[in-house]
Design an enzyme around this catalytic site. Structure first.
Site, PDB file in Angstrom:
ATOM      1  N   HIS A   1       0.855  -1.194   0.000  1.00  0.00           N
ATOM      2  CA  HIS A   1       0.000   0.000   0.000  1.00  0.00           C
ATOM      3  C   HIS A   1       0.886   1.236   0.000  1.00  0.00           C
ATOM      4  O   HIS A   1       1.959   1.229   0.607  1.00  0.00           O
ATOM      5  CB  HIS A   1      -0.904   0.006   1.254  1.00  0.00           C
ATOM      6  CG  HIS A   1      -2.061   0.935   1.114  1.00  0.00           C
ATOM      7  ND1 HIS A   1      -1.974   2.272   1.424  1.00  0.00           N
ATOM      8  CD2 HIS A   1      -3.333   0.720   0.671  1.00  0.00           C
ATOM      9  CE1 HIS A   1      -3.148   2.837   1.179  1.00  0.00           C
ATOM     10  NE2 HIS A   1      -3.978   1.917   0.720  1.00  0.00           N
TER      11      HIS A   1
ATOM     12  N   GLU B   1      -7.753  -5.364  -0.109  1.00  0.00           N
ATOM     13  CA  GLU B   1      -8.306  -6.131  -1.221  1.00  0.00           C
ATOM     14  C   GLU B   1      -8.266  -7.644  -0.989  1.00  0.00           C
ATOM     15  O   GLU B   1      -9.038  -8.382  -1.590  1.00  0.00           O
ATOM     16  CB  GLU B   1      -7.554  -5.803  -2.525  1.00  0.00           C
ATOM     17  CG  GLU B   1      -7.506  -4.327  -2.869  1.00  0.00           C
ATOM     18  CD  GLU B   1      -8.824  -3.777  -3.376  1.00  0.00           C
ATOM     19  OE1 GLU B   1      -9.855  -4.055  -2.732  1.00  0.00           O
ATOM     20  OE2 GLU B   1      -8.809  -3.067  -4.378  1.00  0.00           O
TER      21      GLU B   1
HETATM   22  N1  ACO Z   1       4.029  -7.710  -4.544  1.00  0.00           N
HETATM   23  C1  ACO Z   1       5.365  -7.719  -4.803  1.00  0.00           C
HETATM   24  N2  ACO Z   1       6.134  -6.611  -4.759  1.00  0.00           N
HETATM   25  C2  ACO Z   1       5.520  -5.456  -4.457  1.00  0.00           C
HETATM   26  C3  ACO Z   1       4.153  -5.371  -4.177  1.00  0.00           C
HETATM   27  C4  ACO Z   1       3.403  -6.564  -4.236  1.00  0.00           C
HETATM   28  N3  ACO Z   1       2.086  -6.573  -3.993  1.00  0.00           N
HETATM   29  N4  ACO Z   1       3.826  -4.082  -3.923  1.00  0.00           N
HETATM   30  C5  ACO Z   1       4.950  -3.378  -4.031  1.00  0.00           C
HETATM   31  N5  ACO Z   1       5.978  -4.207  -4.359  1.00  0.00           N
HETATM   32  C6  ACO Z   1       7.380  -3.860  -4.541  1.00  0.00           C
HETATM   33  C7  ACO Z   1       7.639  -3.205  -5.884  1.00  0.00           C
HETATM   34  O1  ACO Z   1       7.877  -4.156  -6.901  1.00  0.00           O
HETATM   35  C8  ACO Z   1       8.868  -2.380  -5.570  1.00  0.00           C
HETATM   36  O2  ACO Z   1       9.985  -3.227  -5.515  1.00  0.00           O
HETATM   37  P1  ACO Z   1      11.415  -2.773  -6.118  1.00  0.00           P
HETATM   38  O3  ACO Z   1      11.784  -1.543  -5.332  1.00  0.00           O
HETATM   39  O4  ACO Z   1      12.292  -3.947  -5.886  1.00  0.00           O
HETATM   40  O5  ACO Z   1      11.154  -2.456  -7.568  1.00  0.00           O
HETATM   41  C9  ACO Z   1       8.600  -1.910  -4.132  1.00  0.00           C
HETATM   42  O6  ACO Z   1       7.717  -2.862  -3.559  1.00  0.00           O
HETATM   43  C10 ACO Z   1       7.948  -0.541  -4.062  1.00  0.00           C
HETATM   44  O7  ACO Z   1       6.896  -0.482  -4.986  1.00  0.00           O
HETATM   45  P2  ACO Z   1       6.089   0.841  -5.324  1.00  0.00           P
HETATM   46  O8  ACO Z   1       5.499   0.695  -6.689  1.00  0.00           O
HETATM   47  O9  ACO Z   1       6.920   2.053  -5.048  1.00  0.00           O
HETATM   48  O10 ACO Z   1       4.966   0.800  -4.237  1.00  0.00           O
HETATM   49  P3  ACO Z   1       3.677   1.710  -4.215  1.00  0.00           P
HETATM   50  O11 ACO Z   1       3.541   2.260  -2.861  1.00  0.00           O
HETATM   51  O12 ACO Z   1       3.632   2.666  -5.330  1.00  0.00           O
HETATM   52  O13 ACO Z   1       2.563   0.610  -4.510  1.00  0.00           O
HETATM   53  C11 ACO Z   1       0.605  -0.596  -4.612  1.00  0.00           C
HETATM   54  C12 ACO Z   1       1.394   0.450  -3.836  1.00  0.00           C
HETATM   55  C13 ACO Z   1       0.274  -0.036  -6.007  1.00  0.00           C
HETATM   56  C14 ACO Z   1      -0.699  -0.885  -3.907  1.00  0.00           C
HETATM   57  C15 ACO Z   1       1.452  -1.896  -4.740  1.00  0.00           C
HETATM   58  O14 ACO Z   1       1.801  -2.349  -3.459  1.00  0.00           O
HETATM   59  C16 ACO Z   1       0.768  -2.978  -5.552  1.00  0.00           C
HETATM   60  O15 ACO Z   1       0.834  -2.961  -6.785  1.00  0.00           O
HETATM   61  N6  ACO Z   1       0.114  -3.986  -4.863  1.00  0.00           N
HETATM   62  C17 ACO Z   1      -0.539  -5.070  -5.551  1.00  0.00           C
HETATM   63  C18 ACO Z   1      -1.915  -4.651  -6.082  1.00  0.00           C
HETATM   64  C19 ACO Z   1      -2.900  -4.387  -4.954  1.00  0.00           C
HETATM   65  O16 ACO Z   1      -3.017  -5.132  -4.004  1.00  0.00           O
HETATM   66  N7  ACO Z   1      -3.672  -3.271  -5.123  1.00  0.00           N
HETATM   67  C20 ACO Z   1      -4.663  -2.825  -4.150  1.00  0.00           C
HETATM   68  C21 ACO Z   1      -4.159  -1.674  -3.345  1.00  0.00           C
HETATM   69  S1  ACO Z   1      -5.275  -1.209  -2.053  1.00  0.00           S
HETATM   70  C22 ACO Z   1      -6.266  -0.015  -2.728  1.00  0.00           C
HETATM   71  O17 ACO Z   1      -5.867   0.823  -3.486  1.00  0.00           O
HETATM   72  C23 ACO Z   1      -7.700   0.000  -2.393  1.00  0.00           C
END
Ligand code: ACO
Length: 366
Positions: free
Chosen positions: A256, A311
């Site tokens: 998140h 989620e």
């Molecule tokens: N699984 C694996 N790796 C992840 C995940 C995940 N679910 N989420 C983040 N990461 C990793 C990224 O790959 C990145 O790794 P790196 O630095 O080695 O490249 C690191 O964590 C940081 O990622 P960001 O993109 O900067 O994280 P951000 O805060 O922008 O992302 C998000 C938040 C979009 C929710 C992300 O965690 C994600 O895509 N999760 C999966 C989809 C999901 O569950 N969405 C629902 C969100 S809840 C809502 O909005 C209601």
């Protein structure tokens, strides 16, 4: 070129992280403590409230008409009937669209001249449209609303054609309440930007839905179930998760932008789905997947605390009360519409156009 103001010279924070872009009385997310406060109440206090009571909380003092939860219940019933009537000409166009595209079409068809207060109409319309979309995709006829029922009960009745059990109604109420508002998330910010131009409530919430629909925001719960199905057995949990992480994929339902600890909404929804017999097998398996995913994310992404988000258990709850997975984002919109409408009303009161600056990094003019 005219000189650029000093503040525009600064590099913007990627994704506007930590930028405060609005003041609100509606909700606050504390990502370090894992807390969500909605207008003075912690999420855990709200979890048992009927959705209509949360609407009263979010809408009170935002419009000229201050209405009680009881009045909201009956006005929503009337507005569901009106939505059902307005939707009829659009039904034949449904087959070529996904569920969320169809909801976008239906919502954008609501006329600005509609006399029902627009915030009530928008909340009332989503369950009517969503259930009609689901049933049409299954080759079934949409079921007309029953204005005498509470919103969640009628939502489930329009889905299945039968009166739902009190347990299912309570679980759906908890879901809608839990996702009703959540600070300045991407879709709510979108709604406020559109509202600030004077475009009106229906235009603002259609924009919000467009921002919600993909997995980085509100489109993850369907893919959570796809992931659980693809894993299939307990023996496959670790190899499957390792394979996905090895390919650089994101695990749906984890991570998140704001929370650095567990999303407080996850536990509220886990408790709610535990009360339903339909959820018991899934929840036991999902618990094992969650445990393994958290351990692997800690090991593979040590720089970034990645925890379970809303989620993950949303998917189990919505499946257990009977929604098909391709409609989950629409059901999310049914709950979040409470927050979107309240933020639009709040933004409209400020009367100030949202118009930030960009930092020009293109070539100088020749
Ligand atoms: N699984 C694996 N790796 C992840 C995940 C995940 N679910 N989420 C983040 N990461 C990793 C990224 O790959 C990145 O790794 P790196 O630095 O080695 O490249 C690191 O964590 C940081 O990622 P960001 O993109 O900067 O994280 P951000 O805060 O922008 O992302 C998000 C938040 C979009 C929710 C992300 O965690 C994600 O895509 N999760 C999966 C989809 C999901 O569950 N969405 C629902 C969100 S809840 C809502 O909005 C209601």
């Amino acid at each position: 070129m005219s000189p650029t103001p000093a503040f525009v010279d600064k590099r913007p924070a990627p994704g506007l992280d930590n930028v405060v872009a609005a003041e609100t009385i509606l909700s606050h997310v504390d990502g370090q403590a894992g807390e969500l406060v909605v207008r003075g109440y912690h999420l855990a206090e709200l979890a048992d409230w009927p959705f209509e009571q949360v609407l009263e909380l979010l809408w009170s003092e935002q419009t000229a008409m201050n209405i009680s939860a009881r009045a909201i219940r009956s006005l929503l019933g009337e507005a569901r009937l009106r939505s059902f009537e307005l939707m009829q000409p659009l039904l034949p166009g449904l087959p070529s669209l996904t569920s969320v595209e169809a909801l976008r079409l239906f919502l954008s068809s609501l006329p600005d001249y509609e006399t029902t207060p627009h915030h009530l109409m928008a909340v009332a319309a989503v369950p009517v449209f969503t259930t009609a979309i689901i049933r049409s995709r299954q080759g079934l006829v949409p079921i007309a609303p029953d204005a005498s029922l509470a919103h969640s009960a009628d939502f489930l009745r329009m889905l299945s054609g039968t009166l739902p059990s009190p347990e299912k109604v309570r679980a759906l109420d908890t879901y809608l309440t839990t996702v009703a508002d959540h600070g300045l998330n991407a879709s709510t910010f979108t709604a406020r930007v559109i509202a600030s131009t004077g475009a009106g409530l229906f235009s603002s919430v259609v924009g919000a839905l467009c921002a919600l629909k993909e997995p980085l925001h509100g489109g993850a719960p369907g893919p959570v179930l796809d992931m659980l199905d693809a894993i299939g057995t307990v023996a496959e949990i670790e190899p499957w998760l390792l394979g996905a992480l090895g390919r650089g994929e994101r695990l749906m339902g984890f991570g998140h932008r704001i929370y650095r600890v567990r999303d407080p909404r996850a536990d509220v929804l886990k408790d709610a789905v535990s009360t339903l017999k339909e959820g018991s097998d899934r929840i036991a398996f999902a618990g094992k997947v969650e445990e393994a995913a958290l351990a692997l994310l800690k090991e593979k992404k040590p720089m970034r605390p990645l925890q379970t988000n809303v989620e993950f258990y949303t998917a189990l709850l919505l499946e257990a009360v009977g929604f098909p997975r391709d409609s989950f984002t629409n059901v999310f919109a049914a709950g979040r519409m409470a927050g979107w409408t309240a933020h639009v009303l709040e933004q409209e009161c400020t009367g100030r156009l949202i118009r930030p600056q960009s930092r020009y990094i293109g070539p100088d003019p020749k």
